[in-house]
Write an enzyme that holds these catalytic residues in place. Structure first.
Site, PDB file in Angstrom:
ATOM      1  N   ILE A   1     -21.147  18.086 -47.063  1.00 27.76           N
ATOM      2  CA  ILE A   1     -20.886  18.146 -48.501  1.00 27.76           C
ATOM      3  C   ILE A   1     -21.866  17.269 -49.263  1.00 27.76           C
ATOM      4  O   ILE A   1     -22.349  17.643 -50.337  1.00 27.76           O
ATOM      5  CB  ILE A   1     -19.435  17.709 -48.795  1.00 27.76           C
TER       6      ILE A   1
ATOM      7  N   SER B   1      -9.376  14.992 -50.806  1.00 25.76           N
ATOM      8  CA  SER B   1      -9.026  16.041 -49.856  1.00 25.76           C
ATOM      9  C   SER B   1      -7.681  16.649 -50.208  1.00 25.76           C
ATOM     10  O   SER B   1      -6.817  15.990 -50.802  1.00 25.76           O
ATOM     11  CB  SER B   1      -8.960  15.481 -48.429  1.00 25.76           C
TER      12      SER B   1
ATOM     13  N   TYR C   1      -5.828  10.092 -41.691  1.00 26.71           N
ATOM     14  CA  TYR C   1      -6.765  10.692 -42.649  1.00 26.71           C
ATOM     15  C   TYR C   1      -6.064  10.942 -43.984  1.00 26.71           C
ATOM     16  O   TYR C   1      -6.609  10.638 -45.052  1.00 26.71           O
ATOM     17  CB  TYR C   1      -7.313  11.988 -42.073  1.00 26.71           C
TER      18      TYR C   1
ATOM     19  N   ASN D   1     -19.103  10.078 -51.629  1.00 24.83           N
ATOM     20  CA  ASN D   1     -18.790  11.130 -50.662  1.00 24.83           C
ATOM     21  C   ASN D   1     -18.680  10.626 -49.226  1.00 24.83           C
ATOM     22  O   ASN D   1     -18.068  11.285 -48.387  1.00 24.83           O
ATOM     23  CB  ASN D   1     -19.855  12.223 -50.744  1.00 24.83           C
TER      24      ASN D   1
END
Length: 253
Positions: free
Chosen positions: A19, A133, A146, A81
């Protein structure tokens, strides 16, 4: 479209692959002068500028951001990022792994933004975009650590937006679904049945396929652009409809 960011400068962390690289390339295509911070920026090619930095090391971050701002002549856009993944339930990762992932995914954003703030405050078009996310808003199996880190990123984004809106700095995040990146590729390769695992990931998203890095980059570029001047404190889902759609099962043949 190629001139929407003309005259602006951008810094993208974790920008040597996935990304991050797609975002750096698109921002450059739209006219920005773009620098990339990465542990290994060897893959970065001109006109992008590559700088080595470790977002878990404050001295490394400050040095790289300072040199980036010197070479670019300032920083208008910051894309946070850089990140890392983790699999498992709360029982599957030791404290050391929790500390490592949170250090990269959450404190990494803190360190880079903190170093970039003096330059962002001087910009007439300052924008920060964090890569969050779908895991921040949906309960996904085997993603406890995560998900916790990305939930923190979502809350941090909102707090940063409130803190800095009166300084003229917009702060937003993107919430990608499962993206076809090198990290996901490694997860698939490690699965007992990679083909079945990819099919399951595809099927989890209503579009029936993984998100592409370029699609996430397009969302980041929009949020970073002066065209989004009234958008701050927003999480933009790029998830194939996963967050909002509830499709009925397809009829069996």
């Amino acid at each position: 479209m190629t001139s929407t960011l003309a005259g602006l400068t951008a810094l993208v962390t974790g920008g040597a692959s996935g990304i991050g690289l797609a975002t750096a390339e698109l921002l450059s295509e739209y006219g920005a002068d773009v620098a990339v911070l990465d542990l290994d920026p060897a893959a970065v090619r001109a006109p992008l500028r590559g700088f080595t930095a470790d977002v878990t090391d404050d001295d490394s971050v400050r040095s790289a951001v300072e040199e980036t701002a010197r070479q670019l002549g300032g920083i208008d856009i910051l894309v946070n990022n850089a990140g890392t993944g983790a699999a498992g339930t709360v029982a599957d990762n030791p404290d050391e792994e929790w500390a490592r992932v949170l250090d990269v995914n959450v404190l990494g954003i803190v360190r880079v933004t903190r170093a970039a703030l003096p330059y962002l405050r001087r910009s007439a078009h300052a924008a920060v975009v964090n890569t969050c996310s779908i895991a921040a808003t949906a309960g996904l199996p085997q993603r406890a650590l995560y998900s916790a880190s990305k939930g923190a990123v979502l809350s941090l984004t909102l707090a940063m937006a409130a803190d800095h809106v009166r300084e003229g700095i917009r702060v937003n995040c993107v919430n990608p679904g499962t993206v076809d990146t090198p990290w996901v590729g490694r997860l698939l390769d490690a699965a007992a049945d990679p083909v079945a695992e990819r099919a399951a990931l595809n099927g989890r998203q209503p579009t029936g396929r993984l998100v592409t890095a370029q699609e996430v980059a397009a969302a980041i570029a929009y949020l970073a652009s002066p065209a989004a001047g009234s958008t701050t404190g927003t999480a933009l889902a790029v998830d194939g409809g996963m967050a909002g759609l509830r499709l009925r099962p397809e009829p069996q043949a």
